[in-house]
Write a protein that holds these residues in place. Structure first.
Motif, mmCIF file in Angstrom:
data_model
loop_
_atom_site.group_PDB
_atom_site.id
_atom_site.type_symbol
_atom_site.label_atom_id
_atom_site.label_comp_id
_atom_site.label_asym_id
_atom_site.label_seq_id
_atom_site.Cartn_x
_atom_site.Cartn_y
_atom_site.Cartn_z
ATOM 1 N N ASP A 33 0.832 -1.206 0.000
ATOM 2 C CA ASP A 33 0.000 0.000 0.000
ATOM 3 C C ASP A 33 0.866 1.256 0.000
ATOM 4 O O ASP A 33 0.537 2.243 -0.669
ATOM 5 N N ARG A 34 1.940 1.201 0.746
ATOM 6 C CA ARG A 34 2.850 2.336 0.783
ATOM 7 C C ARG A 34 3.516 2.539 -0.577
ATOM 8 O O ARG A 34 3.676 3.665 -1.046
ATOM 9 N N ALA A 35 3.901 1.452 -1.205
ATOM 10 C CA ALA A 35 4.515 1.530 -2.530
ATOM 11 C C ALA A 35 3.541 2.122 -3.543
ATOM 12 O O ALA A 35 3.910 2.981 -4.350
ATOM 13 N N LYS A 36 2.295 1.672 -3.494
ATOM 14 C CA LYS A 36 1.281 2.168 -4.431
ATOM 15 C C LYS A 36 1.029 3.655 -4.217
ATOM 16 O O LYS A 36 0.929 4.435 -5.184
ATOM 17 N N GLU A 37 0.913 4.053 -2.964
ATOM 18 C CA GLU A 37 0.664 5.467 -2.646
ATOM 19 C C GLU A 37 1.799 6.349 -3.159
ATOM 20 O O GLU A 37 1.570 7.410 -3.752
ATOM 21 N N PHE A 38 3.039 5.905 -2.940
ATOM 22 C CA PHE A 38 4.209 6.667 -3.372
ATOM 23 C C PHE A 38 4.270 6.738 -4.901
ATOM 24 O O PHE A 38 4.530 7.802 -5.474
ATOM 25 N N ALA A 39 4.041 5.618 -5.544
ATOM 26 C CA ALA A 39 4.086 5.572 -7.013
ATOM 27 C C ALA A 39 3.022 6.477 -7.622
ATOM 28 O O ALA A 39 3.276 7.193 -8.601
ATOM 29 N N THR A 40 1.849 6.462 -7.050
ATOM 30 C CA THR A 40 0.758 7.306 -7.545
ATOM 31 C C THR A 40 1.081 8.787 -7.345
ATOM 32 O O THR A 40 0.839 9.615 -8.236
ATOM 33 N N LYS A 41 1.627 9.099 -6.199
ATOM 34 C CA LYS A 41 1.953 10.486 -5.879
ATOM 35 C C LYS A 41 2.943 11.086 -6.868
ATOM 36 O O LYS A 41 2.779 12.220 -7.318
ATOM 37 N N TRP A 42 3.971 10.312 -7.243
ATOM 38 C CA TRP A 42 5.054 10.858 -8.057
ATOM 39 C C TRP A 42 5.016 10.429 -9.517
ATOM 40 O O TRP A 42 5.787 10.924 -10.329
ATOM 41 N N GLY A 43 4.166 9.490 -9.846
ATOM 42 C CA GLY A 43 4.036 9.102 -11.239
ATOM 43 C C GLY A 43 4.958 7.990 -11.692
ATOM 44 O O GLY A 43 5.327 7.921 -12.872
ATOM 45 N N PHE A 44 5.334 7.082 -10.785
ATOM 46 C CA PHE A 44 6.119 5.908 -11.175
ATOM 47 C C PHE A 44 5.211 4.912 -11.885
ATOM 48 O O PHE A 44 4.024 4.780 -11.545
ATOM 49 N N GLU A 45 5.771 4.209 -12.851
ATOM 50 C CA GLU A 45 4.970 3.281 -13.648
ATOM 51 C C GLU A 45 4.536 2.044 -12.873
ATOM 52 O O GLU A 45 3.421 1.550 -13.042
ATOM 53 N N LYS A 46 5.433 1.544 -12.019
ATOM 54 C CA LYS A 46 5.151 0.287 -11.326
ATOM 55 C C LYS A 46 5.476 0.401 -9.842
ATOM 56 O O LYS A 46 6.250 1.253 -9.425
ATOM 57 N N TYR A 47 4.893 -0.498 -9.074
ATOM 58 C CA TYR A 47 5.186 -0.549 -7.634
ATOM 59 C C TYR A 47 5.157 -2.002 -7.183
ATOM 60 O O TYR A 47 4.443 -2.841 -7.755
#
Length: 342
Positions: free
Chosen positions: A41-55
């Motif tokens: 969940d933390r990985a997904k939140e961070f990826a969504t916040k900054w625009g990373f393609e995968k988590y």
């Protein structure tokens, strides 16, 4: 041949947000590709916040992704060694937050492994690439303050005591030296062209088995000296994050020396006393937040097939690490995880 690097962040904590902001502000050759955390969940939140393609919900999953080119390691100091070695074993280039190794044994293993596997590895000492700090070094070399004599700095923060906080926890490589004092040491080394140390003396105040405060005096073989304090439980009486570089004809002042954006050159008006005038002010505002310079350098090195950064080579990281080892040895300060390996 790719003309970009797919960057991943391992451990999306507070410092990782700063690097992600730099990545987002420097796109082009720098791709925000993946994030790995022990918490999905933390990985997904961070990826969504900054625009990373995968988590990914584990470091192993992140490193098993063949499209990950390079990893920024952002977990606490005590876990850097295992994380970096795991990245290198998975054939990933590495930019590791400072200090890369908690001691020389760890750092040397990382460096040697990167060399053997022909992978890029660098300690993320952002001050080495700071435009203002590099300009200060240029001003010194031009003799604008005369002959360099002494470098004075403070890096003292007041952090409430909490045995679970990494700064206060010996098993997390806590204390002021590795977290803050490393900048003071680097700053003096850098401005003095990494001149070897002749001798040093120091004092320390230990609390909860970590160095809450330390004061260090160093003499280099060329006669230049430095003095600094670093602390995690109190601010300095003055110049809390500032530095003064003294020469025979004047001195340079800079605020927040480890992330400097402005400096002033002072020239003495007479042969004695401190009567002076500011003759020049230099300004280098960050393009993003200051992390962009080391990130771009690491990216260019990777694209050029380099395993080592010429502007901040392994030997400089090694000198920093050995100096901190020597200081801790003089304080009889050993981390719990060093009992078997050092």
């Amino acid at each position: 041949m790719k003309d970009y690097v797919n960057w991943a962040i391992l451990a999306p904590g507070s410092i990782a947000n700063s690097m992600a902001a730099a990545m987002k502000g420097c796109q082009g050759k720098i791709k925000l590709y993946a994030v790995g955390s022990r918490n999905i969940d933390r990985a997904k939140e961070f990826a969504t916040k900054w625009g990373f393609e995968k988590y990914y919900g584990s470091y192993e999953e992140l490193l098993n992704d063949p499209n990950v080119d390079a990893v920024y390691v952002a977990n606490p100091h005590a876990f850097h060694f295992d994380a970096v070695m795991q990245c290198l074993e998975h054939n990933k280039h590495v930019l590791c937050e400072k200090p890369a190794g908690c001691n020389f044994w760890q750092l040397d293993k990382m460096v040697q492994t990167a060399k053997e596997k022909n992978l890029f590895f660098m300690e993320a000492m952002w001050t080495a690439f700071n435009p203002c700090v590099n300009k200060i070094k240029e001003i010194i070399s031009e003799g604008k303050i005369g002959k360099l004599k002494h470098i004075e700095s403070r890096f003292c923060n007041r952090t409430p005591f909490d045995p679970k906080n990494r700064l206060w926890a010996p098993d997390l490589a806590g204390g002021a030296l590795l977290d803050l004092g490393i900048y003071n040491i680097f700053f003096a080394y850098f401005l003095n062209n990494f001149e070897p140390i002749l001798h040093f003396n120091s004092n320390v105040r230990m609390e909860n088995n970590v160095d809450a405060w330390n004061s260090v005096n160093i003499a280099f073989t060329n006669g230049v000296t430095t003095s600094f304090q670093s602390a995690c439980d109190m601010p300095a009486a003055s110049n809390t994050h500032d530095a003064v570089i003294f020469g025979t004809e004047g001195y340079i002042t800079t605020q927040n020396f480890f992330m400097s954006q402005e400096a002033q050159i002072h020239k003495y008006k007479s042969e004695w006393g401190n009567d002076n005038e500011v003759v020049e002010t230099i300004n280098f505002p960050f393009e993003v937040n200051g992390y962009e310079y080391e990130l771009r350098e690491a990216t260019e090195c990777i694209l050029q097939g380099k395993t080592e950064c010429e502007k901040f080579p392994f030997v400089q990281s090694e000198m920093l690490c050995k100096t901190m080892d020597a200081l801790r040895a003089s304080w009889n300060f050993v981390y719990p995880f060093e009992c078997c390996k050092n």
